[in-house]
Write a protein that holds these residues in place. Sequence first.
Motif, mmCIF file in Angstrom:
data_model
loop_
_atom_site.group_PDB
_atom_site.id
_atom_site.type_symbol
_atom_site.label_atom_id
_atom_site.label_comp_id
_atom_site.label_asym_id
_atom_site.label_seq_id
_atom_site.Cartn_x
_atom_site.Cartn_y
_atom_site.Cartn_z
ATOM 1 N N ALA A 79 -3.528 14.259 -6.855
ATOM 2 C CA ALA A 79 -3.835 15.575 -6.287
ATOM 3 C C ALA A 79 -3.053 15.841 -5.000
ATOM 4 C CB ALA A 79 -5.329 15.693 -6.023
ATOM 5 N N LEU A 80 -2.896 14.829 -4.172
ATOM 6 C CA LEU A 80 -2.205 14.989 -2.898
ATOM 7 C C LEU A 80 -0.700 14.750 -2.994
ATOM 8 C CD1 LEU A 80 -4.756 13.231 -0.543
ATOM 9 C CD2 LEU A 80 -4.473 15.672 -0.955
ATOM 10 N N LYS A 81 -0.259 14.273 -4.137
ATOM 11 C CA LYS A 81 1.164 13.954 -4.349
ATOM 12 C C LYS A 81 1.701 13.014 -3.265
ATOM 13 C CE LYS A 81 2.204 18.171 -6.868
ATOM 14 N NZ LYS A 81 0.900 18.709 -7.037
ATOM 15 N N ASP A 82 0.892 12.000 -2.951
ATOM 16 C CA ASP A 82 1.268 10.991 -1.966
ATOM 17 C C ASP A 82 0.684 9.660 -2.418
ATOM 18 O OD1 ASP A 82 2.407 10.332 0.732
ATOM 19 O OD2 ASP A 82 0.327 9.718 1.082
ATOM 20 N N HIS A 83 1.346 8.577 -2.133
ATOM 21 C CA HIS A 83 0.845 7.254 -2.533
ATOM 22 C C HIS A 83 -0.367 6.818 -1.723
ATOM 23 C CE1 HIS A 83 3.874 6.162 -5.466
ATOM 24 N NE2 HIS A 83 4.750 6.777 -4.698
ATOM 25 N N LEU A 84 -0.594 7.419 -0.559
ATOM 26 C CA LEU A 84 -1.727 7.156 0.333
ATOM 27 C C LEU A 84 -1.646 5.809 1.030
ATOM 28 C CD1 LEU A 84 -4.665 8.513 -1.848
ATOM 29 C CD2 LEU A 84 -3.292 9.747 -0.167
ATOM 30 N N LEU A 85 -1.408 4.749 0.294
ATOM 31 C CA LEU A 85 -1.314 3.412 0.869
ATOM 32 C C LEU A 85 0.005 2.785 0.466
ATOM 33 C CD1 LEU A 85 -4.893 2.122 0.033
ATOM 34 C CD2 LEU A 85 -4.071 2.881 2.256
ATOM 35 N N GLN A 86 0.532 1.956 1.341
ATOM 36 C CA GLN A 86 1.760 1.230 1.024
ATOM 37 C C GLN A 86 1.537 -0.242 1.301
ATOM 38 O OE1 GLN A 86 4.716 3.017 3.485
ATOM 39 N NE2 GLN A 86 3.706 2.458 5.382
ATOM 40 N N ARG A 87 2.171 -1.068 0.532
ATOM 41 C CA ARG A 87 2.044 -2.518 0.715
ATOM 42 C C ARG A 87 3.111 -3.015 1.676
ATOM 43 N NH1 ARG A 87 -0.284 -5.383 -4.364
ATOM 44 N NH2 ARG A 87 -1.156 -3.601 -5.424
ATOM 45 N N THR A 88 2.688 -3.955 2.490
ATOM 46 C CA THR A 88 3.644 -4.702 3.294
ATOM 47 C C THR A 88 3.621 -6.121 2.732
ATOM 48 O OG1 THR A 88 2.007 -5.305 4.964
ATOM 49 C CG2 THR A 88 3.211 -3.251 5.317
ATOM 50 N N ALA A 89 4.163 -7.066 3.434
ATOM 51 C CA ALA A 89 4.222 -8.429 2.913
ATOM 52 C C ALA A 89 2.842 -8.986 2.567
ATOM 53 C CB ALA A 89 4.912 -9.344 3.915
ATOM 54 N N ALA A 90 1.854 -8.776 3.420
ATOM 55 C CA ALA A 90 0.540 -9.379 3.181
ATOM 56 C C ALA A 90 -0.617 -8.398 3.278
ATOM 57 C CB ALA A 90 0.320 -10.508 4.191
ATOM 58 N N MET A 91 -0.323 -7.141 3.605
ATOM 59 C CA MET A 91 -1.392 -6.184 3.837
ATOM 60 C C MET A 91 -1.078 -4.844 3.189
ATOM 61 S SD MET A 91 -1.764 -7.121 7.859
ATOM 62 C CE MET A 91 -2.956 -5.905 8.277
ATOM 63 N N ILE A 92 -2.042 -3.926 3.264
ATOM 64 C CA ILE A 92 -1.801 -2.554 2.869
ATOM 65 C C ILE A 92 -2.054 -1.679 4.090
ATOM 66 C CG2 ILE A 92 -2.337 -2.822 0.423
ATOM 67 C CD1 ILE A 92 -5.129 -1.687 1.024
ATOM 68 N N GLY A 93 -1.375 -0.550 4.138
ATOM 69 C CA GLY A 93 -1.563 0.379 5.252
ATOM 70 C C GLY A 93 -1.275 1.793 4.790
ATOM 71 N N PRO A 94 -1.574 2.758 5.626
ATOM 72 C CA PRO A 94 -1.372 4.153 5.247
ATOM 73 C C PRO A 94 0.101 4.535 5.203
ATOM 74 C CG PRO A 94 -2.041 4.027 7.537
ATOM 75 C CD PRO A 94 -2.119 2.632 6.978
ATOM 76 N N THR A 95 0.418 5.499 4.357
ATOM 77 C CA THR A 95 1.765 6.070 4.380
ATOM 78 C C THR A 95 1.854 6.971 5.597
ATOM 79 O OG1 THR A 95 1.083 7.973 3.054
ATOM 80 C CG2 THR A 95 1.952 6.066 1.849
ATOM 81 N N ALA A 96 3.033 7.452 5.914
ATOM 82 C CA ALA A 96 3.205 8.343 7.080
ATOM 83 C C ALA A 96 2.353 9.602 6.922
ATOM 84 C CB ALA A 96 4.668 8.690 7.239
ATOM 85 N N THR A 97 2.277 10.142 5.715
ATOM 86 C CA THR A 97 1.476 11.346 5.469
ATOM 87 C C THR A 97 0.003 11.067 5.680
ATOM 88 O OG1 THR A 97 3.096 12.090 3.841
ATOM 89 C CG2 THR A 97 0.922 13.117 3.754
ATOM 90 N N THR A 98 -0.480 9.939 5.191
ATOM 91 C CA THR A 98 -1.884 9.589 5.328
ATOM 92 C C THR A 98 -2.259 9.332 6.779
ATOM 93 O OG1 THR A 98 -1.784 8.560 3.159
ATOM 94 C CG2 THR A 98 -3.676 8.024 4.499
ATOM 95 N N ALA A 99 -1.380 8.717 7.528
ATOM 96 C CA ALA A 99 -1.661 8.383 8.917
ATOM 97 C C ALA A 99 -1.689 9.625 9.809
ATOM 98 C CB ALA A 99 -0.633 7.387 9.434
ATOM 99 N N ALA A 100 -1.017 10.678 9.391
ATOM 100 C CA ALA A 100 -0.931 11.897 10.213
ATOM 101 C C ALA A 100 -2.202 12.662 10.293
ATOM 102 C CB ALA A 100 0.161 12.808 9.674
#
Length: 56
Positions: free
Chosen positions: A35-56
């Motif tokens: 619905a939002l056309k965004d991945h919402l979360l992104q993976r790093t080496a050991a964790m997940i975090g918000p995408t730039a759009t989600t963090a805004a």
Amino acid sequence: MFDAALREQIVVGAADALATSQRALSHAPRRLRHALKDHLLQRTAAMIGPTATTAA
């Protein structure tokens, strides 16, 4: 679920905090991502975090 994933930063921790499976936690946000056309979360080496759009 999304809030727990951001707070815990790992899928295992978020799933445990919500007393659900990793699989359920991974599949639940699918409709929101679509619905939002965004991945919402992104993976790093050991964790997940918000995408730039989600963090805004």
